[in-house]
Design a protein around this motif. Structure first.
Motif, PDB file in Angstrom:
ATOM      1  N   PHE A  18      52.499  63.716   7.006  1.00  0.00           N
ATOM      2  CA  PHE A  18      51.986  62.350   6.856  1.00  0.00           C
ATOM      3  C   PHE A  18      51.821  62.022   5.369  1.00  0.00           C
ATOM      4  O   PHE A  18      50.693  61.953   4.854  1.00  0.00           O
ATOM      5  CB  PHE A  18      50.649  62.193   7.579  1.00  0.00           C
ATOM      6  N   PRO A  19      52.911  61.820   4.668  1.00  0.00           N
ATOM      7  CA  PRO A  19      52.833  61.610   3.212  1.00  0.00           C
ATOM      8  C   PRO A  19      51.968  60.417   2.807  1.00  0.00           C
ATOM      9  O   PRO A  19      51.361  60.440   1.724  1.00  0.00           O
ATOM     10  CB  PRO A  19      54.288  61.399   2.786  1.00  0.00           C
ATOM     11  N   ALA A  20      51.871  59.426   3.652  1.00  0.00           N
ATOM     12  CA  ALA A  20      51.062  58.251   3.309  1.00  0.00           C
ATOM     13  C   ALA A  20      49.572  58.588   3.200  1.00  0.00           C
ATOM     14  O   ALA A  20      48.821  57.897   2.510  1.00  0.00           O
ATOM     15  CB  ALA A  20      51.264  57.145   4.346  1.00  0.00           C
ATOM     16  N   GLY A  21      49.142  59.649   3.846  1.00  0.00           N
ATOM     17  CA  GLY A  21      47.729  60.036   3.819  1.00  0.00           C
ATOM     18  C   GLY A  21      47.396  61.075   2.773  1.00  0.00           C
ATOM     19  O   GLY A  21      46.271  61.582   2.730  1.00  0.00           O
ATOM     20  N   GLU A  22      48.343  61.385   1.899  1.00  0.00           N
ATOM     21  CA  GLU A  22      48.161  62.483   0.943  1.00  0.00           C
ATOM     22  C   GLU A  22      46.890  62.357   0.104  1.00  0.00           C
ATOM     23  O   GLU A  22      46.144  63.325  -0.043  1.00  0.00           O
ATOM     24  CB  GLU A  22      49.385  62.592   0.031  1.00  0.00           C
ATOM     25  N   GLU A  23      46.605  61.176  -0.426  1.00  0.00           N
ATOM     26  CA  GLU A  23      45.412  61.011  -1.270  1.00  0.00           C
ATOM     27  C   GLU A  23      44.126  61.302  -0.496  1.00  0.00           C
ATOM     28  O   GLU A  23      43.238  61.990  -0.984  1.00  0.00           O
ATOM     29  CB  GLU A  23      45.363  59.599  -1.849  1.00  0.00           C
ATOM     30  N   VAL A  24      44.037  60.775   0.712  1.00  0.00           N
ATOM     31  CA  VAL A  24      42.844  60.990   1.546  1.00  0.00           C
ATOM     32  C   VAL A  24      42.732  62.463   1.931  1.00  0.00           C
ATOM     33  O   VAL A  24      41.646  63.054   1.851  1.00  0.00           O
ATOM     34  CB  VAL A  24      42.886  60.091   2.806  1.00  0.00           C
ATOM     35  N   PHE A  25      43.859  63.057   2.334  1.00  0.00           N
ATOM     36  CA  PHE A  25      43.838  64.475   2.717  1.00  0.00           C
ATOM     37  C   PHE A  25      43.379  65.338   1.547  1.00  0.00           C
ATOM     38  O   PHE A  25      42.546  66.232   1.717  1.00  0.00           O
ATOM     39  CB  PHE A  25      45.224  64.943   3.176  1.00  0.00           C
ATOM     40  N   LYS A  26      43.909  65.073   0.364  1.00  0.00           N
ATOM     41  CA  LYS A  26      43.548  65.880  -0.805  1.00  0.00           C
ATOM     42  C   LYS A  26      42.076  65.698  -1.174  1.00  0.00           C
ATOM     43  O   LYS A  26      41.393  66.662  -1.509  1.00  0.00           O
ATOM     44  CB  LYS A  26      44.455  65.549  -1.984  1.00  0.00           C
ATOM     45  N   ALA A  27      41.588  64.470  -1.113  1.00  0.00           N
ATOM     46  CA  ALA A  27      40.178  64.215  -1.445  1.00  0.00           C
ATOM     47  C   ALA A  27      39.258  64.939  -0.453  1.00  0.00           C
ATOM     48  O   ALA A  27      38.278  65.581  -0.862  1.00  0.00           O
ATOM     49  CB  ALA A  27      39.895  62.714  -1.440  1.00  0.00           C
ATOM     50  N   ASN A  28      39.586  64.834   0.823  1.00  0.00           N
ATOM     51  CA  ASN A  28      38.783  65.531   1.842  1.00  0.00           C
ATOM     52  C   ASN A  28      38.862  67.039   1.671  1.00  0.00           C
ATOM     53  O   ASN A  28      37.851  67.744   1.794  1.00  0.00           O
ATOM     54  CB  ASN A  28      39.228  65.124   3.242  1.00  0.00           C
ATOM     55  N   GLU A  74      44.117  75.348   2.791  1.00  0.00           N
ATOM     56  CA  GLU A  74      45.169  74.914   1.875  1.00  0.00           C
ATOM     57  C   GLU A  74      46.517  74.822   2.597  1.00  0.00           C
ATOM     58  O   GLU A  74      47.315  73.922   2.317  1.00  0.00           O
ATOM     59  CB  GLU A  74      45.227  75.853   0.672  1.00  0.00           C
ATOM     60  N   VAL A  75      46.755  75.715   3.544  1.00  0.00           N
ATOM     61  CA  VAL A  75      47.972  75.650   4.357  1.00  0.00           C
ATOM     62  C   VAL A  75      47.953  74.387   5.220  1.00  0.00           C
ATOM     63  O   VAL A  75      48.964  73.687   5.354  1.00  0.00           O
ATOM     64  CB  VAL A  75      48.123  76.924   5.229  1.00  0.00           C
ATOM     65  N   VAL A  76      46.804  74.078   5.793  1.00  0.00           N
ATOM     66  CA  VAL A  76      46.669  72.871   6.619  1.00  0.00           C
ATOM     67  C   VAL A  76      46.901  71.622   5.767  1.00  0.00           C
ATOM     68  O   VAL A  76      47.618  70.699   6.177  1.00  0.00           O
ATOM     69  CB  VAL A  76      45.285  72.818   7.315  1.00  0.00           C
ATOM     70  N   LEU A  77      46.329  71.603   4.575  1.00  0.00           N
ATOM     71  CA  LEU A  77      46.527  70.459   3.673  1.00  0.00           C
ATOM     72  C   LEU A  77      48.012  70.259   3.381  1.00  0.00           C
ATOM     73  O   LEU A  77      48.525  69.135   3.445  1.00  0.00           O
ATOM     74  CB  LEU A  77      45.753  70.653   2.371  1.00  0.00           C
ATOM     75  N   SER A  78      48.698  71.320   3.087  1.00  0.00           N
ATOM     76  CA  SER A  78      50.130  71.227   2.799  1.00  0.00           C
ATOM     77  C   SER A  78      50.903  70.686   4.000  1.00  0.00           C
ATOM     78  O   SER A  78      51.765  69.808   3.852  1.00  0.00           O
ATOM     79  CB  SER A  78      50.661  72.606   2.395  1.00  0.00           C
ATOM     80  N   LEU A  84      36.648  68.292  -1.219  1.00  0.00           N
ATOM     81  CA  LEU A  84      35.230  68.353  -0.836  1.00  0.00           C
ATOM     82  C   LEU A  84      34.953  69.564   0.053  1.00  0.00           C
ATOM     83  O   LEU A  84      33.953  70.254  -0.117  1.00  0.00           O
ATOM     84  CB  LEU A  84      34.814  67.065  -0.127  1.00  0.00           C
ATOM     85  N   TYR A  85      35.855  69.806   0.998  1.00  0.00           N
ATOM     86  CA  TYR A  85      35.647  70.912   1.930  1.00  0.00           C
ATOM     87  C   TYR A  85      35.807  72.259   1.230  1.00  0.00           C
ATOM     88  O   TYR A  85      35.008  73.177   1.447  1.00  0.00           O
ATOM     89  CB  TYR A  85      36.613  70.798   3.110  1.00  0.00           C
ATOM     90  N   VAL A  86      36.802  72.375   0.359  1.00  0.00           N
ATOM     91  CA  VAL A  86      37.005  73.618  -0.387  1.00  0.00           C
ATOM     92  C   VAL A  86      35.785  73.905  -1.266  1.00  0.00           C
ATOM     93  O   VAL A  86      35.371  75.064  -1.403  1.00  0.00           O
ATOM     94  CB  VAL A  86      38.321  73.571  -1.194  1.00  0.00           C
TER      95      VAL A  86
END
Length: 187
Positions: A37-47, A27-31, A50-52
């Protein structure tokens, strides 16, 4: 969370060996990624979601085996383990598993005769049949313990180095740790 045995965690850097701690770290890494890289937020959150979910499934597996009502707490199973390296405090504290180890936090150090005698006595007194070693352990370093106690060797992965099998990852190695602990404790 409040842990009565937090002192054992004071010097153990292997926090990722507890799936719940690793979940918090992810969760720290996601933040950090979404900030950088704000443009990748949707992809990062979706990934991350799944991982969580995989981490939670792994944590449920550990809890099913070693939690208050787990398979290793019923039927008189003691959650006592002998290992060559003191890397498992986070697993021990979270799931109530007692580890006695030959080496401290530095697995490269040479254990003293007193350290070896302590582990041999512990193995014999507790009727332990398995000595856990980390994945890159030179087995000659623990051969005297094997010779004196007739324990078998099983692996607990610390993931301090890249896996020897490129198909392995955190989830697969922690699943192997879970299965090896269940087997080694005799649950």
């Amino acid at each position: 969370e409040d842990h009565a045995d937090e002192e054992s965690l004071e010097y153990d850097p292997h926090s990722w060996l507890n799936p719940l701690a690793f979940k918090a770290q992810s969760e720290v890494v996601l933040s950090a990624l979404t900030t950088a890289f704000p443009a990748g937020e949707e992809v990062f959150k979706a990934n991350a979601e799944l991982y969580v979910a995989q981490l939670i499934t792994l944590a449920v597996g550990f809890d099913t085996a070693f939690g208050d009502n787990g398979i290793c707490t019923v039927g008189g199973h003691d959650k006592i383990v002998a290992a060559n390296h003191n890397a498992y405090s986070y697993i021990g504290v979270e799931y109530g598993i007692q580890f006695v180890t030959v080496h401290g936090l530095d697995p490269e150090g040479e254990p003293s005769p007193e350290d070896i005698a302590k582990v041999v006595n512990f193995i014999e007194e507790e009727g332990i049949t398995v000595l856990f070693v980390e994945e890159y352990t030179d087995l000659s370093a623990v051969q005297s313990i094997v010779d004196q106690t007739n324990v078998t060797i099983q692996t607990l992965y610390t993931m301090e180095m890249a896996p020897s099998d490129s198909s392995d990852d955190y989830i697969s190695l922690m699943t192997k740790n879970l299965n090896n602990l269940i087997s080694g404790i005799g649950c």
